[in-house]
Motif scaffolding. Sequence first.
Motif, mmCIF file in Angstrom:
data_model
loop_
_atom_site.group_PDB
_atom_site.id
_atom_site.type_symbol
_atom_site.label_atom_id
_atom_site.label_comp_id
_atom_site.label_asym_id
_atom_site.label_seq_id
_atom_site.Cartn_x
_atom_site.Cartn_y
_atom_site.Cartn_z
ATOM 1 N N UNK A 1 -9.172 -25.369 104.699
ATOM 2 C CA UNK A 1 -8.964 -26.126 105.925
ATOM 3 C C UNK A 1 -7.600 -26.807 105.902
ATOM 4 N N UNK A 2 -7.043 -26.993 107.099
ATOM 5 C CA UNK A 2 -5.777 -27.710 107.193
ATOM 6 C C UNK A 2 -6.040 -29.208 107.373
ATOM 7 N N UNK A 3 -5.000 -29.966 107.601
ATOM 8 C CA UNK A 3 -5.115 -31.427 107.698
ATOM 9 C C UNK A 3 -5.927 -31.882 108.900
ATOM 10 N N UNK A 4 -6.052 -31.020 109.908
ATOM 11 C CA UNK A 4 -6.848 -31.352 111.087
ATOM 12 C C UNK A 4 -8.268 -30.785 110.987
ATOM 13 N N UNK A 5 -8.664 -30.369 109.780
ATOM 14 C CA UNK A 5 -9.990 -29.811 109.502
ATOM 15 C C UNK A 5 -10.281 -28.529 110.286
ATOM 16 N N UNK A 6 -9.252 -27.747 110.509
ATOM 17 C CA UNK A 6 -9.424 -26.423 111.107
ATOM 18 C C UNK A 6 -9.280 -25.394 109.997
ATOM 19 N N UNK A 7 -10.005 -24.293 110.126
ATOM 20 C CA UNK A 7 -9.913 -23.242 109.118
ATOM 21 C C UNK A 7 -8.507 -22.660 109.077
ATOM 22 N N UNK A 8 -7.989 -22.511 107.856
ATOM 23 C CA UNK A 8 -6.733 -21.787 107.668
ATOM 24 C C UNK A 8 -7.077 -20.330 107.350
ATOM 25 N N UNK A 9 -6.085 -19.523 107.007
ATOM 26 C CA UNK A 9 -6.331 -18.104 106.750
ATOM 27 C C UNK A 9 -7.313 -17.884 105.601
ATOM 28 N N UNK A 10 -7.163 -18.647 104.526
ATOM 29 C CA UNK A 10 -8.091 -18.511 103.392
ATOM 30 C C UNK A 10 -9.509 -18.900 103.794
ATOM 31 N N UNK A 11 -9.621 -19.973 104.542
ATOM 32 C CA UNK A 11 -10.931 -20.426 104.989
ATOM 33 C C UNK A 11 -11.607 -19.430 105.905
ATOM 34 N N UNK A 12 -10.837 -18.846 106.817
ATOM 35 C CA UNK A 12 -11.402 -17.831 107.715
ATOM 36 C C UNK A 12 -11.881 -16.617 106.945
ATOM 37 N N UNK A 13 -11.099 -16.193 105.960
ATOM 38 C CA UNK A 13 -11.497 -15.022 105.168
ATOM 39 C C UNK A 13 -12.769 -15.310 104.375
ATOM 40 N N UNK A 14 -12.845 -16.475 103.725
ATOM 41 C CA UNK A 14 -14.043 -16.809 102.960
ATOM 42 C C UNK A 14 -15.250 -16.945 103.888
ATOM 43 N N UNK A 15 -15.051 -17.514 105.065
ATOM 44 C CA UNK A 15 -16.161 -17.654 106.014
ATOM 45 C C UNK A 15 -16.659 -16.290 106.481
ATOM 46 N N UNK A 16 -15.753 -15.359 106.705
ATOM 47 C CA UNK A 16 -16.150 -14.000 107.095
ATOM 48 C C UNK A 16 -16.988 -13.341 105.999
ATOM 49 N N UNK A 17 -16.574 -13.509 104.748
ATOM 50 C CA UNK A 17 -17.317 -12.932 103.626
ATOM 51 C C UNK A 17 -18.691 -13.584 103.530
ATOM 52 N N UNK A 18 -18.724 -14.907 103.620
ATOM 53 C CA UNK A 18 -19.986 -15.652 103.594
ATOM 54 C C UNK A 18 -20.922 -15.104 104.672
ATOM 55 N N UNK A 19 -20.410 -14.964 105.886
ATOM 56 C CA UNK A 19 -21.231 -14.493 106.997
ATOM 57 C C UNK A 19 -21.736 -13.076 106.763
ATOM 58 N N UNK A 20 -20.878 -12.190 106.261
ATOM 59 C CA UNK A 20 -21.308 -10.807 106.005
ATOM 60 C C UNK A 20 -22.453 -10.774 105.001
ATOM 61 N N UNK A 21 -22.322 -11.542 103.922
ATOM 62 C CA UNK A 21 -23.380 -11.573 102.905
ATOM 63 C C UNK A 21 -24.646 -12.188 103.493
ATOM 64 N N UNK A 22 -24.506 -13.309 104.157
ATOM 65 C CA UNK A 22 -25.666 -14.016 104.714
ATOM 66 C C UNK A 22 -26.434 -13.127 105.694
ATOM 67 N N UNK A 23 -25.721 -12.491 106.624
ATOM 68 C CA UNK A 23 -26.397 -11.678 107.632
ATOM 69 C C UNK A 23 -27.016 -10.419 107.037
ATOM 70 N N UNK A 24 -26.455 -9.910 105.976
ATOM 71 C CA UNK A 24 -27.087 -8.765 105.328
ATOM 72 C C UNK A 24 -28.374 -9.171 104.609
ATOM 73 N N UNK A 25 -28.385 -10.379 104.070
ATOM 74 C CA UNK A 25 -29.570 -10.869 103.364
ATOM 75 C C UNK A 25 -30.692 -11.248 104.329
ATOM 76 N N UNK A 26 -30.326 -11.872 105.430
ATOM 77 C CA UNK A 26 -31.336 -12.438 106.326
ATOM 78 C C UNK A 26 -31.265 -11.790 107.680
#
Length: 73
Positions: free
Chosen positions: A48-73
Amino acid sequence: MISISREDKNFIKNNIVDGQNKLEYAIRTNDFYDLFDSMDDFIIIKGMDKEDRLNDLGREMQKIYDRIYYELY
C-alpha cells in the motif's frame, strides 16, 4: 487438489517471509489460513502507498490471494 501457477508460487516465495514453507504446507494440508495471513500482512506492509491504496505489489498479491481463495471456495 489446488492448482497454483508457477508465477504465483514464485511471487509468494520471493515476497513472503518463509513463503516456500508456508506455501508447501498449505498445499500439502489444504490449510491456507497461515499463508493467507502472511499474504494479508504483506499487502498491508508493502502493498500500500501512503494514502492506503494498493500499489503494484499489493495488487499482484491481492490477485494471487483471490485466485487461490476462489479456487478453494
